[in-house]
Design an enzyme around this catalytic site. Structure first.
Site, short mmCIF file in Angstrom:
data_model
loop_
_atom_site.label_atom_id
_atom_site.label_comp_id
_atom_site.label_asym_id
_atom_site.label_seq_id
_atom_site.Cartn_x
_atom_site.Cartn_y
_atom_site.Cartn_z
N THR A 1 38.74 19.28 110.34
CA THR A 1 38.02 20.54 110.57
C THR A 1 38.74 21.45 111.56
OG1 THR A 1 36.76 19.51 112.35
CG2 THR A 1 35.73 19.50 110.16
N ALA A 2 39.81 20.97 112.19
CA ALA A 2 40.47 21.77 113.22
C ALA A 2 41.87 21.23 113.46
CB ALA A 2 39.67 21.70 114.53
N ARG B 1 33.06 16.14 111.37
CA ARG B 1 31.60 16.29 111.46
C ARG B 1 31.12 17.66 111.02
NH1 ARG B 1 31.47 14.51 117.57
NH2 ARG B 1 33.32 15.80 117.32
N ASN C 1 43.66 10.79 112.14
CA ASN C 1 43.91 11.87 113.10
C ASN C 1 42.71 12.16 114.00
OD1 ASN C 1 45.04 14.66 113.97
ND2 ASN C 1 43.11 15.16 112.92
N TYR D 1 41.67 8.11 128.34
CA TYR D 1 42.31 8.71 127.17
C TYR D 1 43.66 8.01 126.91
CZ TYR D 1 44.57 11.95 123.97
OH TYR D 1 45.23 12.47 122.87
N GLY E 1 53.39 15.51 122.08
CA GLY E 1 53.14 15.98 123.45
C GLY E 1 52.11 17.09 123.36
N LEU E 2 52.30 18.14 124.16
CA LEU E 2 51.28 19.21 124.24
C LEU E 2 51.25 20.06 122.97
CD1 LEU E 2 52.05 20.18 127.92
CD2 LEU E 2 49.82 19.39 127.10
N VAL E 3 50.11 20.06 122.31
CA VAL E 3 49.90 20.84 121.08
C VAL E 3 48.71 21.76 121.35
CG1 VAL E 3 49.56 20.76 118.59
CG2 VAL E 3 50.48 18.75 119.78
N PHE F 1 41.92 20.89 121.33
CA PHE F 1 41.95 19.66 122.11
C PHE F 1 41.49 19.86 123.57
CE2 PHE F 1 44.33 16.80 124.94
CZ PHE F 1 44.01 15.56 124.43
#
Ligand code: NDP
Ligand code: 8X3
Length: 251
Positions: free
Chosen positions: A11-12, A34, A86, A152, A183-185, A189
């Site tokens: 969904t994202a 969801r 994912n 996490y 890494g940073l995406v 998030f």
């Protein structure tokens, strides 16, 4: 014949980008998450643009009974060529001694137990078919630990260990296992991690060029499209300005 992929958390962000990438490659798609309205919108866009079949299934991956219902009653006995695990999240960023137990449970239940529930259902079908590919979205947080990331990081270390274990158990059964560690995406998030605080989320990516969801989808598509004899077992993908989990060259 077209291949079929299950993508969780479509969904994202990364999951949605993988759905687009796989549709472009001609895969039929089974998409989960969801938020039903987002799945419905994505389904109509993909079916219109790429002429693939897209089935959508809104459920909470933390609920074992819902995962089992999806796998046993909703998708029939069709061949699943690729499972992209994912769906996941970070919730909170604080020292463990000040942490929120509800946040921990959300992360453990989604990132570890949810991934296990669906893999337990789908992997036996791949074993029976002697073919398949499981692609787990881990993280640099599954390789390194950073302050305040504690639980996490623990969940993503677990994803890494599960990928390693699965590969050792499935390599001789015709099944590939890939662990992708971004890494940073810049996705939703950090908004989720900071419980909806969009301004705080923006600061994570300030002064740097973060990866996009599409950058990671490209890597997942690359892994999924290698010839039969090639398994991309593990892939760490960072923005060029990121040196490690805690080092970012910001301008
Ligand atoms: P987003 O928040 O943009 O997307 C997360 C996806 O996971 C959504 O589709 C969401 O769907 C789904 N999801 C979360 N909880 C559940 C649940 N309980 N049941 C079903 N689906 C759920 O984040 P990203 O795209 O960035 O994250 C995707 C994966 O990539 C995660 O595993 C994350 O840990 C990992 N990752 C992200 C990085 C980043 O910097 N962004 C870096 C490294 C790894 P919905 O809310 O509709 O249920
Ligand atoms: C998400 C990337 O660095 O916030 O897994 O852990 S990080």
């Amino acid at each position: 014949m077209s291949k079929t992929a299950i993508i969780t958390g479509a969904t994202a962000g990364i999951g949605e980008a993988v759905a687009i990438e796989f549709a472009n490659l001609g895969y039929n798609l089974i998409l989960t998450g969801r938020r039903k309205e987002r799945l419905e919108k994505l389904k109509s866009e993909l079916e219109l643009k790429y002429s693939v079949s897209v089935s959508i299934h809104a459920f909470d991956i933390r609920q074992k009974a819902e995962v089992e219902h999806f796998c046993r009653n909703e998708i029939g006995d069709q061949t699943i060529d690729v499972l992209v695990n994912n769906a996941g999240l970070a919730s909170g960023l604080s020292p463990l001694h000040e942490g929120d137990v509800d946040d921990w449970e959300k992360m453990i239940d989604t990132n570890v137990k949810g991934l296990l529930y669906i893999t337990r259902e789908i992997a036996p079908r791949m074993v029976a078919a002697k073919s398949g590919h499981i692609i787990n979205v881990g993280s640099i947080a599954g390789i390194e630990v950073y302050p305040n990331g504690n639980v996490y990081c623990a969940t993503k270390h677990a994803v890494h260990a599960i990928s390693e274990g699965l590969r050792r158990e499935l390599f001789d059964k015709g099944i590939k296992v890939t662990n992708i560690a971004p890494g940073l995406v810049e996705t939703e998030f950090s908004i989720v991690r900071f419980h909806g605080d969009e301004n705080r989320a923006k600061t994570v990516y300030q002064g740097m060029e973060a990866l996009t969801a599409k950058d990671i989808a490209d890597c997942i598509a690359f892994a999924a499209t290698r010839p039969k004899h090639v398994n991309v077992a593990d892939m760490l993908v960072l923005p060029s300005c990121q040196g490690s989990a805690t080092q970012v060259d910001r301008q």
